[in-house]
Scaffold this active site. Structure first.
Site, mmCIF file in Angstrom:
data_model
loop_
_atom_site.group_PDB
_atom_site.id
_atom_site.type_symbol
_atom_site.label_atom_id
_atom_site.label_comp_id
_atom_site.label_asym_id
_atom_site.label_seq_id
_atom_site.Cartn_x
_atom_site.Cartn_y
_atom_site.Cartn_z
ATOM 1 N N SER A 145 -16.766 9.226 8.099
ATOM 2 C CA SER A 145 -15.460 9.281 7.450
ATOM 3 C C SER A 145 -15.237 10.659 6.819
ATOM 4 O O SER A 145 -15.209 11.671 7.515
ATOM 5 C CB SER A 145 -15.343 8.142 6.437
ATOM 6 O OG SER A 145 -14.032 7.989 5.979
ATOM 7 N N ASP A 362 -2.489 26.291 -4.189
ATOM 8 C CA ASP A 362 -3.268 27.385 -3.597
ATOM 9 C C ASP A 362 -4.605 26.926 -3.018
ATOM 10 O O ASP A 362 -5.607 27.631 -3.095
ATOM 11 C CB ASP A 362 -3.512 28.483 -4.640
ATOM 12 C CG ASP A 362 -4.290 27.973 -5.854
ATOM 13 O OD1 ASP A 362 -4.395 26.746 -6.027
ATOM 14 O OD2 ASP A 362 -4.793 28.808 -6.630
ATOM 15 N N HIS A 415 -13.717 0.958 11.051
ATOM 16 C CA HIS A 415 -14.127 2.203 10.415
ATOM 17 C C HIS A 415 -15.570 2.163 9.921
ATOM 18 O O HIS A 415 -16.220 3.206 9.796
ATOM 19 C CB HIS A 415 -13.176 2.501 9.252
ATOM 20 C CG HIS A 415 -13.320 3.864 8.674
ATOM 21 N ND1 HIS A 415 -12.848 5.001 9.294
ATOM 22 C CD2 HIS A 415 -13.880 4.282 7.497
ATOM 23 C CE1 HIS A 415 -13.101 6.060 8.549
ATOM 24 N NE2 HIS A 415 -13.731 5.647 7.448
#
Length: 437
Positions: A145, A362, A415
């Site tokens: 993951s 940023d 998953h």
């Protein structure tokens, strides 16, 4: 000296490393990163290749092994495994509501947490590799993951340190913004809801009853958190695992008890809900979740609570509207919302820092497409069909962008396939990366 212990079939060795908080300032503030070495009993002195495991998350500590359990059983046939507690988690220097106030106010906490993304984790791993294997030693990497996201960063920043990379459910979109991620995610979550209600049609009414109750009277959880309608909907995170739908159904079975004042939500139900919703064991998952998608070259703006913003584009997740129309109430999925920092006592002290991180503009890039396009490291990835947590289409696009990456697309596992497949997922990837398949 490192502590050594034994479990059935394994030998465990503790390692603690000093790493810079900011790798651009290597002689500045240092933090600790913990890792657990695991080797098969009888192979302690064997010259085995190393396999570094990076857990999912963000903010998830490495698994705590119980002998040769889960995927470790297969890995220990061939490797000496290093289970890394990524910075801020587990036995590494913690970053929690208890420790972060030591940094100062929200601004100082947010600045500190800005060094806890995949790029810093990879640079930690490189320092550790040099200490354990020497400057020229290479190790294999297994990323589950978010650990797979870190693997892509590793292949971008320090591919010379890798022999091979194995990824399970973790090929991130290289050029996907946070908003892109959630625009792709909500339809997948809708499909998981439909599948759940098809399996357990009685849960349509069961969920509506709970939502109707919470809409009038939010419930207090045993740990002090507040169970609201949106919080209840966030239990849908469970629907992305192999047995999550069944577990959710059983949780709903225990929702009600008749007390002195009539029907009320049971302590059993509320305790089960708390175990699923509290971030006590992993607050960084909530605080850093959307920042893992921040890259200044992809989106010059902030992540700005993308899951909350994008949710408005999908009216099927409006619980109040569903109650009015008679439609099933939809659960949400792997989304972090700003209200979580109001309802969860563990997150409340971190609300200011989380808000500042959500507004940050940023974020450095995490991936280098030009490096990945020229990749020389053997890479194999398991991509789960209609994975609720990671967009399959985005994963396959990333696979095409990484030179030599081989994919195995499967609908056999969800998953959590690495954890629950008894080593089958890992075994297939190992054979793929070796060219045996």
């Amino acid at each position: 000296m490192s502590a050594v212990s034994r479990q059935p079939g394994t030998v465990l060795t503790d390692h603690l490393f000093q790493v810079p908080l900011d790798h651009a300032a290597p002689h500045g503030e240092q933090i600790e990163v913990y890792a657990r070495e695991v080797v098969a009993a009888g192979k302690e002195r064997a010259d085995l290749p190393w396999l570094l495991f990076l857990q999912g998350g963000p903010g998830g500590r490495a698994n705590r092994p119980l002998g040769r359990d889960a995927w470790l059983d297969r890995a220990l046939d061939d490797y000496r495994v290093l289970l890394l507690d990524q910075r801020g988690t587990g036995r590494s220097t913690p970053a929690t509501r208890q420790t972060l106030p030591l940094r100062g106010g929200a601004q100082e906490q947010a600045e500190y947490l800005s060094y806890f993304r995949a790029d810093s984790i990879v640079r930690d791993a490189e320092l550790i590799r040099h200490q354990l294997l020497g400057e020229h030693g290479k190790w294999s990497l297994l990323g589950q993951s978010f650990g797979g996201f870190c693997a892509l960063t590793y292949l971008s920043l320090a591919p010379a340190g890798l022999r091979e990379a194995l990824v399970t459910g973790g090929l991130a979109g290289l050029r996907s913004s946070a908003a892109d991620v959630y625009r792709a995610a909500y339809p997948r979550v809708t499909r998981k809801n439909r599948a759940h209600y098809a399996r357990y049609p009685q849960d349509v009414e069961a969920v509506r009853r709970v939502v109707e109750h919470l809409a009038v009277a939010p419930a207090r959880l045993p740990g002090g958190g507040l169970l609201t309608v949106p919080a209840f909907q966030s239990l849908g995170l469970m629907l992305g695992s192999g047995t999550g739908s069944d577990t959710l159904h059983y949780l709903l079975e225990d929702a009600w008890v008749r007390g002195s004042a009539g029907l009320e939500l049971s302590d059993t139900f509320l305790a089960g809900v708390q175990s699923r919703l509290s971030f006590a064991e992993g607050p960084l998952y909530a605080v850093l979740h959307e920042s893992i998608y921040g890259q200044r070259s992809v989106d010059a703006g902030s992540t700005a609570w993308a899951a909350e913003r994008v949710r408005k584009e999908f009216p099927e997740f409006d619980a109040a509207a569903a109650l009015q129309t008679g439609d099933p109430v939809h659960f949400t999925g792997e989304m972090i919302y700003p209200w979580m920092f109001e309802t969860d006592p563990v997150l409340q002290p971190l609300q200011g820092a989380a808000e500042l991180l959500a507004q940050r503009t940023d974020w450095p890039d995490l991936y280098r497409p030009e490096v990945l396009a020229a990749n020389q490291v053997p890479v194999a990835a398991a991509v789960y069909h209609d994975d609720m947590y990671v967009d399959t289409a985005g994963s396959l696009a990333t696979a095409d962008a990484v030179r030599g990456l081989r994919t195995w697309v499967s609908n056999e596992w969800e998953h959590d396939g690495l954890r629950v497949s008894g080593g089958q997922v890992l075994d297939r990837l190992i054979r793929m990366v070796r060219g045996e398949l």
